[in-house]
Design an enzyme around this catalytic site. Structure first.
Site, PDB file in Angstrom:
ATOM      1  N   ARG A 173     -10.083   0.774  15.245  1.00 34.86           N
ATOM      2  CA  ARG A 173     -10.156   1.226  14.019  1.00 34.86           C
ATOM      3  C   ARG A 173     -11.006   0.730  13.041  1.00 34.86           C
ATOM      4  O   ARG A 173     -12.184   1.089  12.811  1.00 34.86           O
ATOM      5  CB  ARG A 173      -8.710   1.287  13.244  1.00 34.86           C
ATOM      6  CG  ARG A 173      -8.531   2.007  12.065  1.00 34.86           C
ATOM      7  CD  ARG A 173      -7.017   2.158  11.493  1.00 34.86           C
ATOM      8  NE  ARG A 173      -6.498   0.906  11.148  1.00 34.86           N
ATOM      9  CZ  ARG A 173      -5.299   0.920  10.705  1.00 34.86           C
ATOM     10  NH1 ARG A 173      -4.424   1.786  10.450  1.00 34.86           N
ATOM     11  NH2 ARG A 173      -4.864  -0.432  10.328  1.00 34.86           N
ATOM     12  N   LYS A 221       0.896  -0.982   0.050  1.00 36.78           N
ATOM     13  CA  LYS A 221      -0.065  -0.100  -0.062  1.00 36.78           C
ATOM     14  C   LYS A 221       0.909   1.382   0.287  1.00 36.78           C
ATOM     15  O   LYS A 221       2.075   1.235   0.255  1.00 36.78           O
ATOM     16  CB  LYS A 221      -0.851  -0.122   1.261  1.00 36.78           C
ATOM     17  CG  LYS A 221      -0.265   0.054   2.521  1.00 36.78           C
ATOM     18  CD  LYS A 221      -1.159  -0.025   3.705  1.00 36.78           C
ATOM     19  CE  LYS A 221      -0.508  -0.082   5.164  1.00 36.78           C
ATOM     20  NZ  LYS A 221      -1.212   0.407   6.050  1.00 36.78           N
ATOM     21  N   MET A 271      10.541  24.924  -0.280  1.00 36.89           N
ATOM     22  CA  MET A 271       9.804  23.947  -1.070  1.00 36.89           C
ATOM     23  C   MET A 271      10.556  22.870  -1.923  1.00 36.89           C
ATOM     24  O   MET A 271      10.281  22.037  -2.154  1.00 36.89           O
ATOM     25  CB  MET A 271       8.595  24.609  -2.014  1.00 36.89           C
ATOM     26  CG  MET A 271       7.667  23.915  -2.611  1.00 36.89           C
ATOM     27  SD  MET A 271       6.527  24.763  -3.222  1.00 36.89           S
ATOM     28  CE  MET A 271       5.543  25.764  -2.050  1.00 36.89           C
ATOM     29  N   TYR A 277      14.733  31.396   4.088  1.00 38.32           N
ATOM     30  CA  TYR A 277      13.629  32.023   4.831  1.00 38.32           C
ATOM     31  C   TYR A 277      14.140  32.301   6.321  1.00 38.32           C
ATOM     32  O   TYR A 277      14.157  31.331   7.033  1.00 38.32           O
ATOM     33  CB  TYR A 277      12.452  31.606   4.554  1.00 38.32           C
ATOM     34  CG  TYR A 277      11.994  31.064   3.142  1.00 38.32           C
ATOM     35  CD1 TYR A 277      11.588  32.453   2.469  1.00 38.32           C
ATOM     36  CD2 TYR A 277      11.827  29.876   2.237  1.00 38.32           C
ATOM     37  CE1 TYR A 277      11.295  32.244   0.919  1.00 38.32           C
ATOM     38  CE2 TYR A 277      11.491  30.122   1.140  1.00 38.32           C
ATOM     39  CZ  TYR A 277      11.130  31.331   0.456  1.00 38.32           C
ATOM     40  OH  TYR A 277      10.860  31.167  -0.784  1.00 38.32           O
TER      41      TYR A 277
HETATM   42  C1  LIG Z   1      -3.602  -3.997   8.170  1.00 43.63           C
HETATM   43  C2  LIG Z   1      -2.375  -3.851   8.123  1.00 43.63           C
HETATM   44  N1  LIG Z   1      -1.593  -4.935   8.183  1.00 43.63           N
HETATM   45  C3  LIG Z   1       0.152  -4.768   8.117  1.00 43.63           C
HETATM   46  C4  LIG Z   1       0.512  -3.818   7.851  1.00 43.63           C
HETATM   47  C5  LIG Z   1       1.896  -3.758   7.749  1.00 43.63           C
HETATM   48  O1  LIG Z   1       2.464  -2.956   9.031  1.00 43.63           O
HETATM   49  P1  LIG Z   1       4.304  -2.794   8.970  1.00 43.63           P
HETATM   50  O2  LIG Z   1       4.496  -1.945   8.146  1.00 43.63           O
HETATM   51  O3  LIG Z   1       4.277  -2.120  10.414  1.00 43.63           O
HETATM   52  O4  LIG Z   1       4.898  -4.088   9.066  1.00 43.63           O
HETATM   53  C6  LIG Z   1      -0.325  -2.598   8.120  1.00 43.63           C
HETATM   54  C7  LIG Z   1       0.419  -1.189   8.005  1.00 43.63           C
HETATM   55  O5  LIG Z   1       0.095  -0.336   8.592  1.00 43.63           O
HETATM   56  C8  LIG Z   1      -1.431  -2.490   8.146  1.00 43.63           C
HETATM   57  O6  LIG Z   1      -2.377  -1.506   8.111  1.00 43.63           O
END
Ligand SMILES: Cc1ncc(COP(=O)(O)O)c(C=O)c1O
Length: 394
Positions: free
Chosen positions: A131, A36, A318, A270
């Protein structure tokens, strides 16, 4: 590339980290590297294709859009989508063969409404992170809703650790979360789903518990599936390199584009927050906070310059930052430092390392944020034999 600022990603290191993990957990029932957020800033399509080639059967994303991007990039592995979705999202996931991680009754309904045949899903339980996810007490009702349901096939159940760093402690938060899952596992046993819980810190804690032969520890009682994120990119959240040898994959680089010779009393950038105390040489580097090099690092961080650590001085702009290179260029011809390579983090040619963990400390944040902040306008350049094999090398 007109501006020579880029993130160099060594795909061989990503392959190494994945393989090291596979070797450490040959019996893992499920191994799903998280790609991700643009593979934690490393470029999701290239990383996903590399992981797929070295044997990853599952990959994790947050957004449906991220999953679609991987499919368009030719990724064939099973892709789990963790964020949640509505009815339209359910349609998209089914159409593009993405696996929904279902965290609410609405989502379960959305899938049943649009499914034409059985859809494989994973069910997420909230064991303390608060969450996403069902309450473990809902497990029985959920089981009954899914059992013999022709539209739903429960392939996995999962939870997420909120304090994985403590997972080696049998009395810690993570151990309690894992024990919370044991009830869910017993309810779903007739469906035989994989159970996945461990992020990088959980995985490394497992190795620590294993080394300590803590056989009754909740980490050891179940063959937990793994969802490594940070460690796939080479960083160890427990900071104990002995647990698993990982290789950091990213080096953020730029060049010194201009040098300025300042008299004592002159200021830089700056707000004039840095003043030369003596005659000084300042290097101007074309990377700034719009590239993800946070402004909070102003007057705090160092970079690698010609094999030496030099300080970032004045406020980060920037598009630029400035370095005090007075000592590094002393008694040398400045012309010899034209287009001198700068390492913002990662490793230089002499093997010197400046870690993103160090930057995270200065920025009062975590390594994850330093990596995922590397901006969209910073090109990712792939190296290593996997870059060649995948045809993504520059
Ligand atoms: C649902 C879920 N599983 C696994 C991970 C992987 O976590 P890490 O990067 O700490 O290994 C994340 C990361 O945020 C996550 O949201």
């Amino acid at each position: 590339m007109y501006r020579r600022t880029f993130a160099e990603i060594n795909l061989d290191h990503i392959a190494h980290n994945f393989e090291a993990l596979k070797q450490a957990f040959p019996q893992a029932p499920f191994l799903c590297p998280m790609v991700k957020a643009n593979a934690y800033g490393h470029g999701d399509v290239a990383v996903a294709r590399c992981l797929e080639q070295v044997g990853a059967k599952h990959l994790g994303v947050c957004l449906i859009e991220e999953g679609l991007l991987l499919r368009r990039g030719g990724v064939k592995a099973e892709i789990l989508v963790f964020r949640g979705f509505d009815r339209e999202g359910a349609e998209q996931m089914i159409q593009h063969n993405l696996t929904p991680v279902v965290a609410s009754w609405d989502q379960l309904e959305a899938i049943q409404e649009v499914a034409k045949k059985a859809v494989g899903i994973h069910l997420k339980f909230n064991t303390g992170m608060n969450r996403l996810g069902f309450h473990p007490e809902e497990a029985q009702d959920l089981f009954e809703a899914c059992w013999q349901n022709t539209k739903i096939r429960v392939q996995g159940i999962l939870t997420h650790l909120y304090n994985g760093e403590d997972a080696a402690d049998a009395l810690g938060d993570s151990a309690e979360q894992l024990m919370g899952m044991e009830h869910v596992i017993s309810v779903f046993k007739p469906l035989n789903p994989v159970v996945h819980t461990l992020n990088s810190s959980g995985i490394l804690s497992h190795l620590a518990a294993r080394a300590g032969k803590q056989t009754s520890h909740p980490l050891m009682r179940v063959n937990w599936g793994l969802r490594p994120g940070l460690m796939i990119y080479g960083y160890n959240p427990l900071n104990d390199p002995k647990l698993l040898p990982l290789k950091p994959a990213m080096t953020l680089k730029s060049v010194a584009s201009t040098y300025r010779e300042l008299s004592a009393g002159e200021v830089v950038s700056y707000g004039g927050t840095w003043t030369a105390r003596k005659e000084s040489v300042i290097a101007v580097v074309p990377i700034g906070y719009a590239d993800g090099y946070h402004r909070i690092l102003s007057n705090k961080a160092q970079v690698l310059f010609a094999g030496q650590r030099v300080p970032v001085v004045g406020n980060i702009c920037m598009d630029f930052l400035m370095l005090d290179v007075t000592e590094a260029v002393k008694n040398k011809n400045l012309k010899d430092f034209k287009d001198q390579e700068i390492i913002l983090f990662g490793q230089d040619h002499e093997g010197q390392v400046l870690s993103p963990e160090e930057l995270a400390k200065h920025a009062q944040t975590i390594t994850w944020e330093i990596l995922t902040s590397v901006g969209e306008r910073v090109p990712r350049v792939y190296t290593g034999s996997w870059a060649k094999k995948l045809g993504v090398e520059i």
